[in-house]
Design a protein around this motif. Structure first.
Motif, short mmCIF file in Angstrom:
data_model
loop_
_atom_site.label_atom_id
_atom_site.label_comp_id
_atom_site.label_asym_id
_atom_site.label_seq_id
_atom_site.Cartn_x
_atom_site.Cartn_y
_atom_site.Cartn_z
N ARG A 161 0.89 -1.16 0.04
CA ARG A 161 0.00 0.12 -0.04
C ARG A 161 0.97 1.32 -0.08
O ARG A 161 1.59 1.54 0.93
N GLN A 163 0.72 5.14 -0.07
CA GLN A 163 0.09 6.40 0.50
C GLN A 163 0.76 7.60 0.83
O GLN A 163 0.79 7.87 2.08
N ASP A 190 -1.94 5.13 -3.83
CA ASP A 190 -2.82 6.42 -3.80
C ASP A 190 -1.82 7.63 -4.24
O ASP A 190 -1.24 8.15 -3.68
#
Length: 271
Positions: A161, A163, A190
């Motif tokens: 992930r 981010q 993201d």
């Protein structure tokens, strides 16, 4: 550093690294052991980055030595500064939490893994890894900087992930991967992924990945639906876009393949 100046977990690492033994500081409770909860870990799980750097850059010349760092469940405090270092042993961090961004600028090693760990970022431009670079299952809150890095085998971001609070999520301009770039199994990003002029020797696989464009792109109404084509290890984008400007297949800036829904972009090299 004299052994007397080391804490108990640091002494365990110093004793294990020469023979490549595991040091596992985890409690066995999955919730407690999550790097997201590292602030609650006690002193028995803290290892100073300066101690790790000294051990990783040390010389192991005994014929019986089979040095390797295999450390699980540690909170790494301070800056792990390995820039320009020759790390002559495989390095594995598993489910560790780093307080500061590790610096491996222009370092060289045989194998490097941060699997399941929490990182505020990674400085690794010009890094050379003679085997795999694994960021499998990592949680990264800053930029992964891998400009002009060379990875002889696989680069894995499976389940990671990314981010970042600002800047690119992955800045890997001129990255050279000898085999596969893998970002599947729940990989989430993201932010922007930059792979300008990257060379991938085998396949790029983003099956099941979820990428969300930077906020500035979303506010401008830019969305992307992308597929990838690889020829002789070089990836280019074939994209349809709604951003007010035509997509350019010749521009391999892989931050563009972002959409707010699940995506599968398998990419197999030809030739």
């Amino acid at each position: 550093m004299p052994n007397a100046e080391l804490t108990a977990p640091e002494q365990a690492v110093a004793a294990a690294i020469r023979r490549g033994h595991d040091v596992d500081l985890r409690s066995g409770d999955p919730d407690r052991d999550s790097p997201a909860n590292a602030a609650a870990w006690g002193a028995d799980r803290v290892v100073r980055a300066e101690v790790l750097a000294e051990l990783l850059l040390g010389e192991y010349t005994d014929p019986a030595d089979k040095p390797a760092l295999r450390l699980s469940g540690a909170r790494i405090t301070g800056l792990l500064h390995l820039a320009f270092g020759e790390i002559d042993l495989p390095v594995t961090f598993r489910d560790c939490a780093f307080d500061e961004t590790p610096d491996l600028y222009q370092a060289r090693t045989s194998f490097l893994s941060f699997a399941g760990s929490s990182l505020p970022g990674l400085i690794a431009s010009n890094l050379q890894v003679e085997g795999d670079l694994r960021l499998t299952g990592c949680r990264v809150s800053g930029e992964l900087r891998l400009r002009s890095a060379r990875i002889s085998s696989n680069f894995s971001l499976n389940g990671a992930r990314l981010q970042p609070s600002a800047g690119a999520a992955l800045n890997a301009e001129h990255l050279d991967v000898g085999s596969n770039l893998l970002a599947r199994d729940g990989f989430t990003c993201d932010g922007e992924i930059i792979l300008t002029a990257a060379r991938i020797g085998a396949a790029v696989n983003l099956e099941g990945a979820r990428c969300v464009p930077p906020a500035a792109w979303r506010s401008a109404g830019r969305t992307w639906s992308s597929k990838w084509a690889c020829s002789r290890g070089r990836c280019t984008r074939r994209a349809s876009s709604r951003c007010g400007s035509p997509a350019s297949p010749a521009r391999s800036r892989c931050g563009a393949p972002c959409c707010a829904t699940r995506a599968a972009w398998p990419c197999t090299a030809a030739g």
